[in-house]
Motif scaffolding. Structure first.
Motif, PDB file in Angstrom:
ATOM      1  N   UNK B  23       2.195  -8.074  12.093  1.00 41.78           N
ATOM      2  CA  UNK B  23       1.261  -7.413  11.741  1.00 41.78           C
ATOM      3  C   UNK B  23       1.034  -7.729  10.349  1.00 41.78           C
ATOM      4  N   UNK B  24      -0.351  -7.912   9.854  1.00 42.86           N
ATOM      5  CA  UNK B  24      -0.682  -8.177   8.729  1.00 42.86           C
ATOM      6  C   UNK B  24      -1.842  -7.267   8.126  1.00 42.86           C
ATOM      7  N   UNK B  25      -1.534  -6.465   7.353  1.00 43.18           N
ATOM      8  CA  UNK B  25      -2.595  -5.390   7.086  1.00 43.18           C
ATOM      9  C   UNK B  25      -3.637  -5.914   6.064  1.00 43.18           C
ATOM     10  N   UNK B  27      -5.580  -6.397   2.718  1.00 39.18           N
ATOM     11  CA  UNK B  27      -5.155  -6.391   1.431  1.00 39.18           C
ATOM     12  C   UNK B  27      -5.721  -4.976   0.762  1.00 39.18           C
ATOM     13  N   UNK B  28      -4.679  -4.554   0.115  1.00 43.76           N
ATOM     14  CA  UNK B  28      -5.046  -3.367  -0.713  1.00 43.76           C
ATOM     15  C   UNK B  28      -4.531  -2.079  -0.049  1.00 43.76           C
ATOM     16  N   UNK B  29      -4.541  -2.018   1.460  1.00 45.89           N
ATOM     17  CA  UNK B  29      -4.107  -0.671   2.063  1.00 45.89           C
ATOM     18  C   UNK B  29      -2.944  -0.677   1.675  1.00 45.89           C
ATOM     19  N   UNK B  30      -2.435   0.899   1.450  1.00 48.53           N
ATOM     20  CA  UNK B  30      -1.432   1.528   1.139  1.00 48.53           C
ATOM     21  C   UNK B  30      -0.553   1.884   2.431  1.00 48.53           C
ATOM     22  N   UNK B  31      -1.181   2.019   3.556  1.00 45.60           N
ATOM     23  CA  UNK B  31      -0.614   2.622   4.629  1.00 45.60           C
ATOM     24  C   UNK B  31      -0.730   1.634   5.784  1.00 45.60           C
ATOM     25  N   UNK B  32       0.380   1.692   6.678  1.00 44.69           N
ATOM     26  CA  UNK B  32       0.550   0.976   7.691  1.00 44.69           C
ATOM     27  C   UNK B  32       0.839   1.493   9.061  1.00 44.69           C
ATOM     28  N   UNK B  33       0.257   1.648  10.227  1.00 40.13           N
ATOM     29  CA  UNK B  33       0.601   2.411  11.143  1.00 40.13           C
ATOM     30  C   UNK B  33       1.077   1.498  12.601  1.00 40.13           C
ATOM     31  N   UNK B  34       1.877   1.900  13.383  1.00 37.51           N
ATOM     32  CA  UNK B  34       1.972   1.206  14.653  1.00 37.51           C
ATOM     33  C   UNK B  34       1.775   2.241  15.665  1.00 37.51           C
ATOM     34  N   UNK B  52       5.171   0.322   1.833  1.00 37.43           N
ATOM     35  CA  UNK B  52       6.203  -0.558   2.571  1.00 37.43           C
ATOM     36  C   UNK B  52       7.563   0.350   2.750  1.00 37.43           C
ATOM     37  N   UNK B  53       7.343   1.821   2.621  1.00 36.38           N
ATOM     38  CA  UNK B  53       8.489   2.456   2.597  1.00 36.38           C
ATOM     39  C   UNK B  53       8.198   3.244   4.170  1.00 36.38           C
ATOM     40  N   UNK B  54       9.062   3.413   5.123  1.00 34.98           N
ATOM     41  CA  UNK B  54       8.930   4.060   6.436  1.00 34.98           C
ATOM     42  C   UNK B  54       8.737   5.716   6.070  1.00 34.98           C
ATOM     43  N   UNK B  69       8.781  -3.535   7.071  1.00 37.86           N
ATOM     44  CA  UNK B  69       7.913  -3.775   6.292  1.00 37.86           C
ATOM     45  C   UNK B  69       8.382  -4.362   4.851  1.00 37.86           C
ATOM     46  N   UNK B  70       8.714  -5.629   4.837  1.00 38.08           N
ATOM     47  CA  UNK B  70       9.449  -6.073   4.001  1.00 38.08           C
ATOM     48  C   UNK B  70       8.573  -6.253   2.534  1.00 38.08           C
ATOM     49  N   UNK B  71       7.298  -6.355   2.838  1.00 39.76           N
ATOM     50  CA  UNK B  71       6.363  -6.447   1.764  1.00 39.76           C
ATOM     51  C   UNK B  71       4.815  -6.113   2.143  1.00 39.76           C
ATOM     52  N   UNK B  72       3.930  -5.819   1.116  1.00 42.04           N
ATOM     53  CA  UNK B  72       2.829  -5.266   1.451  1.00 42.04           C
ATOM     54  C   UNK B  72       1.939  -6.054   2.428  1.00 42.04           C
ATOM     55  N   UNK B  73       2.080  -7.250   3.012  1.00 44.21           N
ATOM     56  CA  UNK B  73       1.499  -8.165   3.746  1.00 44.21           C
ATOM     57  C   UNK B  73       1.877  -8.285   4.895  1.00 44.21           C
TER      58      UNK B  73
END
Lengths: 108, 114
Positions: B23-25, B27-34, B52-54, B69-73
């Motif tokens: 997944x590539x979120x 750009x600029x979004x701080x939250x990522x969800x699965x 990037x922190x669970x 999530x190794x990096x923001x992208x």
């Protein structure tokens, strides 16, 4: 935990108005969101209510009553393209818990 | 903006194999969800990240599932070993910190485990 109830199916004709109700029970509540999902597609955000009252966005409106743990999505001037599944979701901080969805079928 | 990008779009594998979803979120979004979606269980949150922190992995079904999530992208969801009951559509979504309930979903990965 969270539990949400919404009707499983609604059928209406083009031009009609449809109201999808959602009742919820949750520990921790920030607001109620609505998402639309076409068959084979991804959910897309429609609206969010954090406070009691009605929010209007074009043909779609959403309502929330926190005291009644109840909300609804109102679809007006139905079009064929509105045939989709509609999900209510309660937010607890950044977590969303989704209802089972309501399939809306619009007939000509 | 291209929106949330997921790969592969479809994956068919055999029971016991390792599966990695990507997944590539936005750009600029701080939250990522699965999320995982099935007919039986609906749309379920598996895990989400902030910067990037669970933050919450309470929805991860069992130890066979892991997410990074190794990096923001970039983020991955891995299933090892896969089982037929893992068959589902897996969605990645991202959100700006200012509007947590407005999540932008990717197109999903349809996983079939034979």
């Amino acid at each position: 935990g969270q539990s949400l109830e919404q009707p499983s199916e609604v059928t209406a004709v083009e031009g009609a108005i449809v109201q999808i109700n959602c009742t919820y029970q949750t520990s921790g509540f920030y607001g109620l969101s609505w998402y639309q999902q076409h068959d084979g597609g991804a959910p897309t955000f429609l609206s969010y209510n954090a406070l009691d009252g009605l929010e209007e966005t074009g043909r779609f409106s959403s309502f929330l009553s926190r005291s009644d743990s109840y909300g609804y999505l109102l679809l007006q001037e139905l079009q064929m393209k509105d045939s989709a599944s509609y999900f209510c979701a309660v937010s607890n901080d950044y977590k969303l818990s989704f209802g089972a969805g309501t399939t809306v079928t619009v007939r000509a | 903006d291209a929106g949330v990008i997921q790969s592969p779009r479809h994956e068919v594998t055999e029971m016991g194999q390792e599966v990695t979803l990507r997944c590539k979120p936005i750009s600029g979004h701080d939250y990522l969800f699965w999320y995982r979606q099935t007919m039986m269980r609906g749309l379920e949150l598996l895990i989400y990240f902030n910067n990037n922190v669970p933050i919450d992995d309470s929805g991860m079904p069992e130890d066979r599932f892991s997410a990074k999530m190794p990096n923001a992208s970039f983020s991955t969801l891995k299933i090892q070993p896969s089982e037929p009951r893992d068959s589902a559509v897996y969605f990645c979504a991202s959100s700006p910190g200012t509007s947590p309930s407005e999540q932008f979903f990717g197109p999903g990965t349809r996983l079939t485990v034979l």
